[in-house]
Design a protein around this motif. Structure first.
Motif, PDB file in Angstrom:
ATOM      1  N   ASP A   3       0.825  -1.210   0.000  1.00  0.00           N
ATOM      2  CA  ASP A   3       0.000   0.000   0.000  1.00  0.00           C
ATOM      3  C   ASP A   3       0.862   1.265   0.000  1.00  0.00           C
ATOM      4  O   ASP A   3       0.517   2.265  -0.634  1.00  0.00           O
ATOM      5  CB  ASP A   3      -0.944   0.005   1.210  1.00  0.00           C
ATOM      6  CG  ASP A   3      -2.143  -0.919   1.004  1.00  0.00           C
ATOM      7  OD1 ASP A   3      -2.410  -1.267  -0.166  1.00  0.00           O
ATOM      8  OD2 ASP A   3      -2.794  -1.283   1.997  1.00  0.00           O
ATOM      9  N   ILE A   4       1.990   1.226   0.703  1.00  0.00           N
ATOM     10  CA  ILE A   4       2.905   2.376   0.659  1.00  0.00           C
ATOM     11  C   ILE A   4       3.437   2.557  -0.758  1.00  0.00           C
ATOM     12  O   ILE A   4       3.505   3.680  -1.279  1.00  0.00           O
ATOM     13  CB  ILE A   4       4.072   2.203   1.649  1.00  0.00           C
ATOM     14  CG1 ILE A   4       3.557   2.185   3.095  1.00  0.00           C
ATOM     15  CG2 ILE A   4       5.088   3.341   1.474  1.00  0.00           C
ATOM     16  CD1 ILE A   4       4.624   1.851   4.124  1.00  0.00           C
ATOM     17  N   ALA A   5       3.806   1.441  -1.393  1.00  0.00           N
ATOM     18  CA  ALA A   5       4.319   1.510  -2.763  1.00  0.00           C
ATOM     19  C   ALA A   5       3.262   2.073  -3.703  1.00  0.00           C
ATOM     20  O   ALA A   5       3.564   2.902  -4.579  1.00  0.00           O
ATOM     21  CB  ALA A   5       4.772   0.128  -3.227  1.00  0.00           C
ATOM     22  N   ARG A   6       2.018   1.628  -3.544  1.00  0.00           N
ATOM     23  CA  ARG A   6       0.927   2.138  -4.388  1.00  0.00           C
ATOM     24  C   ARG A   6       0.716   3.639  -4.154  1.00  0.00           C
ATOM     25  O   ARG A   6       0.516   4.405  -5.101  1.00  0.00           O
ATOM     26  CB  ARG A   6      -0.361   1.381  -4.076  1.00  0.00           C
ATOM     27  CG  ARG A   6      -0.418  -0.033  -4.668  1.00  0.00           C
ATOM     28  CD  ARG A   6      -1.651  -0.758  -4.191  1.00  0.00           C
ATOM     29  NE  ARG A   6      -1.784  -2.060  -4.856  1.00  0.00           N
ATOM     30  CZ  ARG A   6      -2.382  -3.117  -4.317  1.00  0.00           C
ATOM     31  NH1 ARG A   6      -2.911  -3.020  -3.103  1.00  0.00           N
ATOM     32  NH2 ARG A   6      -2.455  -4.259  -4.980  1.00  0.00           N
ATOM     33  N   THR A   7       0.765   4.043  -2.909  1.00  0.00           N
ATOM     34  CA  THR A   7       0.577   5.459  -2.580  1.00  0.00           C
ATOM     35  C   THR A   7       1.698   6.306  -3.177  1.00  0.00           C
ATOM     36  O   THR A   7       1.459   7.361  -3.773  1.00  0.00           O
ATOM     37  CB  THR A   7       0.544   5.651  -1.052  1.00  0.00           C
ATOM     38  OG1 THR A   7      -0.531   4.878  -0.503  1.00  0.00           O
ATOM     39  CG2 THR A   7       0.346   7.119  -0.694  1.00  0.00           C
ATOM     40  N   MET A   8       2.928   5.812  -3.032  1.00  0.00           N
ATOM     41  CA  MET A   8       4.072   6.539  -3.568  1.00  0.00           C
ATOM     42  C   MET A   8       4.008   6.634  -5.087  1.00  0.00           C
ATOM     43  O   MET A   8       4.262   7.698  -5.677  1.00  0.00           O
ATOM     44  CB  MET A   8       5.364   5.842  -3.136  1.00  0.00           C
ATOM     45  CG  MET A   8       6.618   6.637  -3.373  1.00  0.00           C
ATOM     46  SD  MET A   8       8.021   5.868  -2.496  1.00  0.00           S
ATOM     47  CE  MET A   8       9.309   7.044  -2.931  1.00  0.00           C
ATOM     48  N   ASN A   9       3.641   5.560  -5.724  1.00  0.00           N
ATOM     49  CA  ASN A   9       3.524   5.546  -7.178  1.00  0.00           C
ATOM     50  C   ASN A   9       2.430   6.509  -7.647  1.00  0.00           C
ATOM     51  O   ASN A   9       2.604   7.228  -8.639  1.00  0.00           O
ATOM     52  CB  ASN A   9       3.223   4.127  -7.656  1.00  0.00           C
ATOM     53  CG  ASN A   9       3.060   4.027  -9.155  1.00  0.00           C
ATOM     54  OD1 ASN A   9       1.978   3.713  -9.656  1.00  0.00           O
ATOM     55  ND2 ASN A   9       4.119   4.299  -9.888  1.00  0.00           N
ATOM     56  N   ALA A  10       1.321   6.537  -6.921  1.00  0.00           N
ATOM     57  CA  ALA A  10       0.232   7.452  -7.278  1.00  0.00           C
ATOM     58  C   ALA A  10       0.684   8.901  -7.131  1.00  0.00           C
ATOM     59  O   ALA A  10       0.316   9.761  -7.943  1.00  0.00           O
ATOM     60  CB  ALA A  10      -0.989   7.173  -6.401  1.00  0.00           C
ATOM     61  N   GLU A  11       1.483   9.195  -6.103  1.00  0.00           N
ATOM     62  CA  GLU A  11       2.021  10.547  -5.930  1.00  0.00           C
ATOM     63  C   GLU A  11       2.900  10.932  -7.114  1.00  0.00           C
ATOM     64  O   GLU A  11       2.838  12.058  -7.620  1.00  0.00           O
ATOM     65  CB  GLU A  11       2.838  10.623  -4.630  1.00  0.00           C
ATOM     66  CG  GLU A  11       2.022  10.580  -3.366  1.00  0.00           C
ATOM     67  CD  GLU A  11       1.226  11.858  -3.165  1.00  0.00           C
ATOM     68  OE1 GLU A  11       1.819  12.943  -3.177  1.00  0.00           O
ATOM     69  OE2 GLU A  11      -0.005  11.754  -3.018  1.00  0.00           O
ATOM     70  N   ASP A  12       3.720   9.995  -7.554  1.00  0.00           N
ATOM     71  CA  ASP A  12       4.669  10.275  -8.637  1.00  0.00           C
ATOM     72  C   ASP A  12       3.985  10.571  -9.964  1.00  0.00           C
ATOM     73  O   ASP A  12       4.548  11.262 -10.815  1.00  0.00           O
ATOM     74  CB  ASP A  12       5.628   9.093  -8.815  1.00  0.00           C
ATOM     75  CG  ASP A  12       6.624   8.975  -7.673  1.00  0.00           C
ATOM     76  OD1 ASP A  12       6.808   9.969  -6.945  1.00  0.00           O
ATOM     77  OD2 ASP A  12       7.209   7.886  -7.503  1.00  0.00           O
ATOM     78  N   THR A  13       2.778  10.063 -10.156  1.00  0.00           N
ATOM     79  CA  THR A  13       2.096  10.287 -11.437  1.00  0.00           C
ATOM     80  C   THR A  13       1.757  11.753 -11.679  1.00  0.00           C
ATOM     81  O   THR A  13       1.510  12.158 -12.817  1.00  0.00           O
ATOM     82  CB  THR A  13       0.800   9.459 -11.522  1.00  0.00           C
ATOM     83  OG1 THR A  13      -0.095   9.853 -10.483  1.00  0.00           O
ATOM     84  CG2 THR A  13       1.089   7.964 -11.414  1.00  0.00           C
ATOM     85  N   ALA A  14       1.755  12.560 -10.622  1.00  0.00           N
ATOM     86  CA  ALA A  14       1.437  13.984 -10.773  1.00  0.00           C
ATOM     87  C   ALA A  14       2.613  14.789 -11.330  1.00  0.00           C
ATOM     88  O   ALA A  14       2.430  15.917 -11.792  1.00  0.00           O
ATOM     89  CB  ALA A  14       1.014  14.563  -9.423  1.00  0.00           C
ATOM     90  N   VAL A  15       3.809  14.221 -11.294  1.00  0.00           N
ATOM     91  CA  VAL A  15       5.000  14.986 -11.670  1.00  0.00           C
ATOM     92  C   VAL A  15       5.024  15.366 -13.150  1.00  0.00           C
ATOM     93  O   VAL A  15       5.257  16.538 -13.488  1.00  0.00           O
ATOM     94  CB  VAL A  15       6.281  14.226 -11.270  1.00  0.00           C
ATOM     95  CG1 VAL A  15       7.520  14.981 -11.743  1.00  0.00           C
ATOM     96  CG2 VAL A  15       6.330  14.038  -9.754  1.00  0.00           C
ATOM     97  N   PRO A  16       4.791  14.429 -14.084  1.00  0.00           N
ATOM     98  CA  PRO A  16       4.831  14.827 -15.498  1.00  0.00           C
ATOM     99  C   PRO A  16       3.849  15.938 -15.849  1.00  0.00           C
ATOM    100  O   PRO A  16       4.161  16.814 -16.670  1.00  0.00           O
ATOM    101  CB  PRO A  16       4.499  13.525 -16.238  1.00  0.00           C
ATOM    102  CG  PRO A  16       4.915  12.442 -15.304  1.00  0.00           C
ATOM    103  CD  PRO A  16       4.595  12.976 -13.937  1.00  0.00           C
ATOM    104  N   ALA A  17       2.681  15.931 -15.228  1.00  0.00           N
ATOM    105  CA  ALA A  17       1.698  16.977 -15.510  1.00  0.00           C
ATOM    106  C   ALA A  17       2.192  18.333 -15.011  1.00  0.00           C
ATOM    107  O   ALA A  17       1.980  19.370 -15.658  1.00  0.00           O
ATOM    108  CB  ALA A  17       0.360  16.639 -14.850  1.00  0.00           C
ATOM    109  N   ALA A  18       2.872  18.334 -13.868  1.00  0.00           N
ATOM    110  CA  ALA A  18       3.421  19.585 -13.339  1.00  0.00           C
ATOM    111  C   ALA A  18       4.513  20.119 -14.260  1.00  0.00           C
ATOM    112  O   ALA A  18       4.620  21.330 -14.485  1.00  0.00           O
ATOM    113  CB  ALA A  18       3.972  19.361 -11.933  1.00  0.00           C
TER     114      ALA A  18
END
Length: 311
Positions: free
Chosen positions: A33-48
């Protein structure tokens, strides 16, 4: 207000330092679940990063124009930001056959800071000025200050020192309204939001900085003629893997048989760009070298001249 209290107040205003109450129980989550949460956070970077593409493109055009006149690209940062700049600079010689002095990475505290923290180095604008003075900075150079917070004195000091000497300046940060962006000719503020671990800017902010640095160096090199299409025709064949890559690049660019590729690479001393021009332009190695010199290393332009002269 004491200096410590003032610093705490400043940190409270930074998006990259914000506390995430929704993640306050992350240490109780399962590893998956930590890995999933971290991965979901990272998906916002390309859009930024995508939101800042016009600023990135403008900075690239400015950097490329100066480098075409013999200027250098210099990265300056502390901690993770500095290490990312050094990393990007160190990969340019093998990828684009740049001279080691053409793209330079400066980190507060010098080389030891690449592997260990050098206390207080990031807090010194004077140290940045000294590092740039040692490089004998000129108005043809470009300096990119890198700081997740956008308030690191070393990065701001580098940009201010460079700007005062007429160099092009870029400020890359991950907070809006940063002092670093305000001090630079080109401010690039990639706001990725609070980190998974409060204040750990090697995470999303570090990823965002790496993506932007990839663009700054890669697109600049494309503009300078270091590629032919999406082929790295200026690659330096310094080991067996790169020698194999060189042969493959010539094959992809020309479609020539193996024996012709080997002959062209041998005649040109292993220079991929020259070998492609020998094959596609129907010229010998010295002529290929002369045409590329005339065209400032741009293979497409040199090929056009070769085909005109041999047509």
């Amino acid at each position: 207000m004491t200096a410590d209290a003032e610093l705490l107040a400043q940190l409270d205003t930074l998006t990259t330092e914000a506390f995430r109450p929704d993640l306050a129980e992350i240490d109780r989550m399962s590893t998956l679940d930590i890995a999933r949460t971290m991965n979901a956070e990272d998906t916002a970077v390309p859009a930024a990063v995508a939101a800042r593409l016009p600023e990135i493109a403008a900075a690239v055009d400015g950097i490329a124009a100066r480098m075409a006149r013999g200027g250098r690209l210099v990265y300056a940062g502390a901690g993770t930001a500095g290490r990312l700049g050094v990393l990007d600079a160190s990969e340019c010689p093998p990828t684009f056959n740049t001279a080691p002095a053409q793209v330079v990475g400066l980190i507060a505290g010098g080389p030891p800071a690449l592997v260990t923290a050098v206390e207080g180095a990031e807090d010194s604008a004077d140290l940045a000025a000294a590092d740039l003075t040692a490089l004998e900075l000129t108005a043809e150079d470009s300096v990119v200050g890198i700081s997740a917070s956008g308030r690191t004195p070393y990065a701001i000091g580098a940009v201010e020192f460079a700007g005062a000497r007429g160099a092009l300046t870029v400020g890359l940060s991950c907070n809006a309204g940063s002092a670093l962006a305000a001090a630079a000719d080109h401010g690039i503020e990639v706001v990725v939001g609070p980190e998974l671990l409060t204040g750990s800017t090697r995470l999303k902010a570090g990823t965002a900085q790496k993506l932007v640095l990839n663009m700054l160096s890669t697109i600049t090199m494309i503009r300078l003629g270091k590629t032919y299409g999406n082929l790295m025709v200026d690659v330096r064949a310094s080991n067996e893997k790169l020698r194999a890559r060189s042969r493959r690049i010539v094959a992809l660019a020309t479609g020539a048989p193996d024996e012709e590729i080997e002959a062209a690479l041998t005649a040109t001393g292993g220079e991929v760009k020259h070998a492609v021009l020998v094959i596609l332009g129907g010229v010998d190695a010295p002529t290929a070298a002369g045409l590329l010199d005339t065209c400032h290393g741009h293979l497409r332009a040199a090929l056009g001249l070769a085909l005109t002269e041999t047509g």
